[in-house]
Design an enzyme around this catalytic site. Structure first.
Site, PDB file in Angstrom:
ATOM      1  N   LYS A 132       0.858  -1.198   0.000  1.00  0.00           N
ATOM      2  CA  LYS A 132       0.000   0.000   0.000  1.00  0.00           C
ATOM      3  C   LYS A 132       0.883   1.233   0.000  1.00  0.00           C
ATOM      4  CE  LYS A 132      -2.796   1.839   3.641  1.00  0.00           C
ATOM      5  NZ  LYS A 132      -4.049   1.739   4.402  1.00  0.00           N
TER       6      LYS A 132
HETATM    7  C1  R5P Z   1      -3.699   5.067   8.750  1.00  0.00           C
HETATM    8  O1  R5P Z   1      -3.680   5.248   9.891  1.00  0.00           O
HETATM    9  C2  R5P Z   1      -4.040   3.816   8.154  1.00  0.00           C
HETATM   10  O2  R5P Z   1      -2.963   3.016   7.813  1.00  0.00           O
HETATM   11  C3  R5P Z   1      -4.984   3.907   7.019  1.00  0.00           C
HETATM   12  O3  R5P Z   1      -5.353   2.604   6.728  1.00  0.00           O
HETATM   13  C4  R5P Z   1      -4.483   4.542   5.757  1.00  0.00           C
HETATM   14  O4  R5P Z   1      -3.874   5.771   5.992  1.00  0.00           O
HETATM   15  C5  R5P Z   1      -5.616   4.702   4.759  1.00  0.00           C
HETATM   16  O5  R5P Z   1      -6.568   5.573   5.218  1.00  0.00           O
HETATM   17  P1  R5P Z   1      -6.776   6.991   4.538  1.00  0.00           P
HETATM   18  O6  R5P Z   1      -7.429   6.733   3.238  1.00  0.00           O
HETATM   19  O7  R5P Z   1      -7.669   7.727   5.487  1.00  0.00           O
HETATM   20  O8  R5P Z   1      -5.435   7.635   4.384  1.00  0.00           O
END
Ligand code: R5P
Length: 293
Positions: free
Chosen positions: A205
């Site tokens: 990711k």
């Molecule tokens: C963050 O704390 C997490 O890893 C989230 O899963 C990641 O940042 C994705 O969330 P967002 O789309 O809000 O950035």
């Protein structure tokens, strides 16, 4: 054991039907075990090869994040429209019904809380693999700090998770962390994604950036993009579209979904981009039509 008396003799061998030798559709993952592929198929939908992950793991270091004050209300109402729930075991066990029967990407690292200035000092491996199996996790997520103080520890944790993941058939999602001082460009994300993949992540990711096709091309396993801070819906859908058009295999979005005034319609519009080939404009029109119905 089946009854051995009165059995018909086997006779239909389909001699004219060749055995299928179809390679596994997820990039770079053909040489993994059956159980790993079964779990990957719950994440990356076989029809499109892509995934819509709903991230609501923010509380593991942020506490009650805007929009996630009540997981049992907010996420319970929208999670049926995601392919995968990305969350902590605490959030899932306490607030989310197992009857949704969604694939789970279990956050398996803990970090320093937001009370600290520097969050990039390293993550701990916070979930026993037996507990991930007990949670029926389709993947475990490991935060990694490439280019920051926590690099060495977090990569060691990733390698250990990959060992356990291969042992039990559980894919590991390598999550590229971005610190205050770290660049958010294709050069950095290519480096970070490649390092996580080579150290055993089954998928990675990261964040969308210009020249994203270079990040995708140099990463040997699938990439999903994080959403990042809340954007207007049209911009978030355009970002998702550009990521998919550049070769990403999905999104793992949180704030752009649960901080929207129309989270269900937003998730459905994201699905159109990820699974049905809509561009950003088409998906935004679909979003507007859905909320005006
Ligand atoms: C963050 O704390 C997490 O890893 C989230 O899963 C990641 O940042 C994705 O969330 P967002 O789309 O809000 O950035």
């Amino acid at each position: 054991m089946a009854d051995a008396v009165g059995n018909k003799a086997a006779h239909e061998y389909y001699l004219d039907v060749p055995v299928k030798k179809t390679p596994f559709y997820a990039k770079g993952l053909n040489n993994t075990d059956w159980g790993m592929k079964d779990r990957l198929s719950r994440i990356f939908q076989p029809q499109s090869g892509n995934t819509v992950m709903l991230a609501f793991d923010h509380g593991y270091f942020q506490g009650p994040t805007a929009g996630l004050e009540r997981l049992d209300v907010v996420i319970e109402n929208i999670c049926d429209h995601a392919d995968v729930l990305m969350a902590t075991r605490g959030a899932l066990r306490s607030c989310i019904s197992p009857t949704h029967n969604k694939a789970v990407c279990l956050r398996a690292t803990h970090d320093m809380s937001v009370l600290f200035e520097d969050l990039s000092t390293g993550s701990g491996f916070s979930v026993d693999i037996e507990d991930a199996i007990r949670m029926n996790a389709s993947a475990i997520a490991m935060q990694c700090f490439v280019g920051a103080a926590g690099e060495r520890d977090s990569l060691e944790n990733l390698c250990r998770a990959a060992d356990l993941g291969y042992k039990y058939g559980i894919p590991v999602l390598g999550v590229t962390a971005v610190g205050k001082e770290m660049a958010r460009n294709a050069r950095y994300f290519s480096l970070a994604c490649r390092i996580l993949a080579e150290n055993g992540a089954s998928f990675v990711k990261t964040y969308y950036c210009d020249d994203f096709e270079k990040v995708v091309a140099s990463c040997p396993v699938p990439i999903v993009i994080a959403g990042g801070k809340k954007l207007p819906e049209d911009e978030a859908l355009e970002m998702a579209y550009r990521a998919i058009a550049s070769g990403a295999n999905g999104v793992d979005m949180g704030r752009n979904v649960f901080q929207s005034e129309h989270p269900v319609e937003m998730l459905l519009a994201i699905r159109k981009v990820v699974h049905e080939g809509f561009n950003g404009k088409q998906a935004y029109e679909y979003f507007l039509d859905s909320i005006n119905k």
